[in-house]
Design a protein around this motif. Sequence first.
Motif, PDB file in Angstrom:
ATOM      1  N   THR A 217       0.829  -1.204   0.000  1.00 35.57           N
ATOM      2  CA  THR A 217       0.000   0.000   0.000  1.00 35.57           C
ATOM      3  C   THR A 217       0.864   1.255   0.000  1.00 35.57           C
ATOM      4  OG1 THR A 217      -1.692  -1.204   1.244  1.00 35.57           O
ATOM      5  CG2 THR A 217      -1.911   1.187   1.138  1.00 35.57           C
ATOM      6  N   ARG A 220       2.626   1.375  -3.640  1.00 34.04           N
ATOM      7  CA  ARG A 220       1.788   1.438  -4.840  1.00 34.04           C
ATOM      8  C   ARG A 220       0.655   2.450  -4.748  1.00 34.04           C
ATOM      9  NH1 ARG A 220       1.010  -4.945  -6.591  1.00 34.04           N
ATOM     10  NH2 ARG A 220       3.253  -5.462  -6.698  1.00 34.04           N
ATOM     11  N   ARG A 221       0.146   2.662  -3.544  1.00 35.81           N
ATOM     12  CA  ARG A 221      -0.981   3.574  -3.373  1.00 35.81           C
ATOM     13  C   ARG A 221      -0.726   4.528  -2.208  1.00 35.81           C
ATOM     14  NH1 ARG A 221      -5.963   2.258  -5.464  1.00 35.81           N
ATOM     15  NH2 ARG A 221      -6.530   4.282  -4.603  1.00 35.81           N
ATOM     16  N   ASP A 223      -1.788   7.351  -1.687  1.00 35.92           N
ATOM     17  CA  ASP A 223      -3.016   8.029  -1.274  1.00 35.92           C
ATOM     18  C   ASP A 223      -3.747   7.198  -0.226  1.00 35.92           C
ATOM     19  OD1 ASP A 223      -3.387   6.111  -3.350  1.00 35.92           O
ATOM     20  OD2 ASP A 223      -5.382   6.909  -3.786  1.00 35.92           O
ATOM     21  N   LEU A 224      -3.837   5.883  -0.455  1.00 31.10           N
ATOM     22  CA  LEU A 224      -4.479   5.005   0.523  1.00 31.10           C
ATOM     23  C   LEU A 224      -3.645   4.907   1.797  1.00 31.10           C
ATOM     24  CD1 LEU A 224      -5.720   1.974  -1.622  1.00 31.10           C
ATOM     25  CD2 LEU A 224      -7.092   3.820  -0.653  1.00 31.10           C
TER      26      LEU A 224
END
Length: 233
Positions: A217, A220-221, A223-224
């Motif tokens: 997370t 890769r993300r 924002d999350l």
Amino acid sequence: MSWRATVLTLFPEMFPGPLGVSLIGKARSSGIWSLDVRDIREHGIGKRRSVDDKPAGGGPGMVMRADVAAAAVAAARQSAEGCPAVYLSPRGVPLTQSKVRALGSGPGVMLLCGRFEGLDQRAIEAGGLEEISLGDFVLAGGEVAAMALIEATVRLLPGVLGAEASPAEESFEAGLLEYPQYTRPQTFEGLDIPPVLVSGNHGEVARWRKEQAEILTRTRRPDLWSLYERQQG
């Protein structure tokens, strides 16, 4: 009463498509959910059943008429009472797992699939349509997006998945992406299953999976990850 998906489209022949196979199709056959597909063109204007016209103010393409869309929505609402009405649109609010869960907790959903350059704004406002987007990209129409929304929702309905606990560890359910999965063979292309997963130590397995989910997370993300950190803090 089963969960009901009502789809308004210019291409009813596209359905059920992938919704008719695997676990989703079996759930439909067993009555856990139902699919009502309606042809918007039945409410078209004139002998040719026209559903679109040139955009006011000029510009390329065509726009779906407000009167045609409104008539289709009104007719569908007679059998979709209490169901939220959604217009699949790239400018809509992004579809999330929490939204999917919310839709699944109700009686069903009505989905209007757009085409052309879009739908007359007055039909959206007068019909109280909620605009939802599948992501930051543009499709030729809303049908594929509608299928994705329906599948994401139906798979969470009681009795659809084989293991009732499995959704709890999937991506987005805990604010994180899902950890990597492995199965036999033990070695593949020179790569082994991480030893912790075959150690038999369930506590260590759980810790490893959480760590991997956090790493994925964060990388890769982001924002999350930022949202997850705020929720944990």
